[in-house]
Design an enzyme around this catalytic site. Sequence first.
Site, short mmCIF file in Angstrom:
data_model
loop_
_atom_site.label_atom_id
_atom_site.label_comp_id
_atom_site.label_asym_id
_atom_site.label_seq_id
_atom_site.Cartn_x
_atom_site.Cartn_y
_atom_site.Cartn_z
CG HIS A 188 -1.81 -1.14 1.38
ND1 HIS A 188 -2.93 -1.34 0.63
CD2 HIS A 188 -1.74 -2.20 2.23
CE1 HIS A 188 -3.54 -2.46 1.01
NE2 HIS A 188 -2.83 -3.00 1.98
C1 BDR Z 1 -2.78 0.87 5.42
O1 BDR Z 1 -2.97 0.49 6.79
C2 BDR Z 1 -1.74 0.20 7.38
O2 BDR Z 1 -1.80 -1.02 8.04
C3 BDR Z 1 -0.73 0.10 6.28
O3 BDR Z 1 0.54 0.54 6.70
C4 BDR Z 1 -1.29 0.98 5.20
O4 BDR Z 1 -0.86 2.31 5.34
C5 BDR Z 1 -3.47 -0.15 4.53
O5 BDR Z 1 -4.85 -0.18 4.77
#
Ligand code: BDR
Length: 313
Positions: free
Chosen positions: A242
């Site tokens: 992500h």
């Molecule tokens: C987001 O949530 C966090 O756990 C990750 O680092 C990312 O930024 C994904 O939904």
Amino acid sequence: MKPVNVIFDTDPGIDDAMALLLLHALPSINVQAISTVFGNASIEDCTRNALYICERFSLPYPVYKGAGVTFSGLAETAYPDFVHGADGLGDVGFPVPTRRAEPQSSVDYMIETLRATSEPIEVLAVGRMTNLAEALKQAPDIAPLIDRIVMMGGAVAVPGNVTEWAEANIYGDPEAAAFVFDSGVPVLMVGLDATLEHRMKKTALMSLRNQLGDAGEFLWQIKQCYLKFYADKGIFDGFPIHDSTAALALVHPECFEIRPGRLVCETLGEQRGRTVLTPSEDGPHTVAMAADSERLTALFETAMQTTYSARSQ
Ligand code: BDR
Ligand code: CA
């Protein structure tokens, strides 16, 4: 092209750690500072993780400690240790870094820096937007001084990853997201619509382990926890990265389908944390609705190989 000045607001976090190494490797990005926020782990753990990564990989960025509770003052009751490990970096057992956070808070740093600079600055926020909301609340005059906020979070046309409606970074502090969306600062939202389309295969991670020296070994070690989380869900064909996807969106918009409009964040009821986009050509916000995984993978690998393979020779 002059590199873009970026304040990296982050909750490291396994994918945050990868994104930090990537930001350092992208020649079109000039990281000004790291600002931490609670989310994937406590603010103490997230700040220590940022310092550890900077120390281990000689990243010359100052680290400012940010929020440990939400914009409305709520403490976290359960961190996502099933994704990021109890320490936020996959419970590998890394030593405590000797580097320390700067004495100033991340909110004070952002306000002071934005007021002082004559250069454009963007904020890449890949955790809860608590620090940004707090800075904009304390100093509304900084809104026109932020060139743009690029954020990882939210979901428009796909389900959330915490509830049916909400993605983790937004769900963790919907009031902060709502405040930032209303602030007048241009926002590029890189949410699950795009990040779930840009996945990394385990075989690619194994190749990086062989190619990137210590950085490859580090990524391999921390990612084991993440791989297990996805394997337990029956997902073996690639895991999302992500925060790295959002970092790439900042300088490579050509790899995304981007829709303009106005975003709002629901703060009430069962849709709490939902991000809703009303499309409009002249809206203040843009949303990455789809991603070109192949091109992004190539950009990611080139940057990482150029920077970290050279170091290990
Ligand atoms: C987001 O949530 C966090 O756990 C990750 O680092 C990312 O930024 C994904 O939904
Ligand atoms: Ca994150």
